[in-house]
Design an enzyme around this catalytic site. Structure first.
Site, short mmCIF file in Angstrom:
data_model
loop_
_atom_site.label_atom_id
_atom_site.label_comp_id
_atom_site.label_asym_id
_atom_site.label_seq_id
_atom_site.Cartn_x
_atom_site.Cartn_y
_atom_site.Cartn_z
N GLY A 9 0.83 -1.21 0.00
CA GLY A 9 0.00 0.00 0.00
C GLY A 9 0.86 1.25 0.00
O GLY A 9 0.55 2.23 0.66
N ALA A 11 1.77 3.40 -2.45
CA ALA A 11 1.63 4.46 -3.46
C ALA A 11 1.10 5.77 -2.90
O ALA A 11 1.27 6.83 -3.53
CB ALA A 11 0.74 3.99 -4.61
N GLY A 13 -0.63 7.95 0.96
CA GLY A 13 -0.97 7.94 2.37
C GLY A 13 0.13 7.46 3.29
O GLY A 13 1.30 7.81 3.14
N ILE A 14 -0.24 6.62 4.24
CA ILE A 14 0.69 6.12 5.25
C ILE A 14 1.81 5.31 4.60
O ILE A 14 2.97 5.40 5.00
CB ILE A 14 -0.04 5.25 6.29
CG1 ILE A 14 -1.16 6.06 6.99
CG2 ILE A 14 0.94 4.70 7.31
CD1 ILE A 14 -0.68 7.26 7.76
N ASP A 33 1.88 -2.03 -4.55
CA ASP A 33 0.57 -1.37 -4.59
C ASP A 33 -0.09 -1.74 -5.91
O ASP A 33 0.48 -2.49 -6.71
CB ASP A 33 0.69 0.14 -4.44
CG ASP A 33 -0.53 0.75 -3.75
OD1 ASP A 33 -1.67 0.39 -4.13
OD2 ASP A 33 -0.36 1.58 -2.84
N LEU A 43 -3.85 -7.35 -3.57
CA LEU A 43 -3.82 -8.29 -2.46
C LEU A 43 -5.20 -8.79 -2.07
O LEU A 43 -5.31 -9.62 -1.16
CB LEU A 43 -3.12 -7.65 -1.26
CG LEU A 43 -1.66 -7.28 -1.51
CD1 LEU A 43 -1.06 -6.64 -0.27
CD2 LEU A 43 -0.86 -8.50 -1.92
N TYR A 158 -15.30 -3.46 7.50
CA TYR A 158 -13.91 -3.04 7.64
C TYR A 158 -13.43 -3.26 9.08
O TYR A 158 -12.33 -3.80 9.30
CB TYR A 158 -13.80 -1.56 7.27
CG TYR A 158 -12.45 -0.95 7.49
CD1 TYR A 158 -11.39 -1.21 6.63
CD2 TYR A 158 -12.22 -0.09 8.57
CE1 TYR A 158 -10.14 -0.63 6.81
CE2 TYR A 158 -10.98 0.49 8.77
CZ TYR A 158 -9.95 0.22 7.89
OH TYR A 158 -8.71 0.79 8.10
N LYS A 162 -10.40 -5.75 10.46
CA LYS A 162 -9.25 -5.28 11.22
C LYS A 162 -9.18 -5.94 12.60
O LYS A 162 -8.08 -6.27 13.08
CB LYS A 162 -9.32 -3.76 11.36
CG LYS A 162 -9.06 -3.00 10.07
CD LYS A 162 -7.66 -3.26 9.52
CE LYS A 162 -7.30 -2.32 8.38
NZ LYS A 162 -5.97 -2.62 7.81
#
Length: 264
Positions: A9, A11, A13-14, A33, A43, A158, A162
């Site tokens: 991930g 590409a 943001g975090i 990504d 993924l 979501y 998590k």
């Protein structure tokens, strides 16, 4: 000797902030990504998970020092596949590449949303590693809602993914393949950070104000992506030789306030 890290991930943001933070400190980072990355991999799919492992092996010559399993979010249709099964596949698939590192580490990005009451059927399906049942259960929950675009239902999916991910990490962190191999595995559960993924909240004045009221730590909302990157970077640093199986809430005090002083 410089360390080699994998960030999924990466590409935006975090993930992008973590990649930048690590590279600025001399690390080699293999990024993954859907776009703008060394390894292009979805993924949420079995093919993408296989592509991640193959691509990382190629870019790292078969040896890495740490994993930042950051990829997540996405639409409700793929929430379980990406946020739980994709993250687990990332860790399981890349773990053998950590074995040659003198200080292997892994960290997973979760969310303060995991504090929401989870859907028991989804947690059970994830715990059994039954992706087909998890997807079918999620679809049934979504389709039975009054509105198929119900934001609350999407958030439930979501949050359940998590929470299941946090439980999985806590379970396996002390097992021989992780702890026995000297690999600390931890979770960082983030609050509200100023990233493209949070734009839907931050761009709405009412939602922004409501979210800001949840964080008791003055000045903590919204967090900056580089602040999250610094926490993640420490978790995968050689200096973290003792902490494993922990869920770190980096959220301005939301979890502490929600659970209260009496919680463990």
């Amino acid at each position: 000797m410089n360390r080699t890290y994998v960030v999924t991930g990466a590409a935006s943001g975090i993930g992008a902030a973590t990649t930048r933070y690590l590279r600025e400190r001399g690390a080699r980072v293999v990024t993954s990504d859907l776009r703008d990355a060394d390894v292009l991999a979805d993924l949420a799919t079995a093919q993408g998970r296989a592509a991640l492992v193959e691509g990382v092996m190629s870019h790292s010559e078969g040896r890495i020092d740490a994993i930042v399993a950051n990829a997540g979010g996405g639409p409700p249709e793929t929430s379980l596949s990406l946020n739980f099964f994709g993250a687990v596949a990332t860790l399981d698939g890349l773990r053998p590449l950590l074995e040659r590192s003198p200080a292997p580490r892994a960290v997973v990005v979760s969310s303060v949303a995991s504090l929401r009451p989870a859907r028991a059927a989804l947690i059970d399906a994830c715990s059994s590693m039954d992706e087909a049942v998890a997807i079918a259960t999620a679809r049934a929950i979504f389709e039975s809602s009054e509105r198929h675009d119900d934001v609350q239902v999407a958030l439930d999916l979501y949050a359940s993914a998590k929470q299941a991910l946090e439980r999985w990490c806590r379970k396996v962190a002390t097992e021989p393949r992780w702890a026995g191999a000297g690999i600390p595995l931890n979770v960082v559960a983030l609050g509200f950070f100023d990233t493209p993924a949070a734009a839907y909240v931050l761009s709405n004045p009412e939602s922004r104000a409501a979210m800001a009221r949840l964080a008791p730590l003055s000045g903590a909302f919204p967090g900056r992506a580089d602040e999250a990157a610094a926490v993640l970077a420490w978790c995968i640093s050689p200096e973290n030789s003792q902490m494993t199986g922990q869920i770190l809430f980096v959220d301005g005090g939301i979890e502490c306030q929600a659970r209260g002083a009496g919680s463990p």
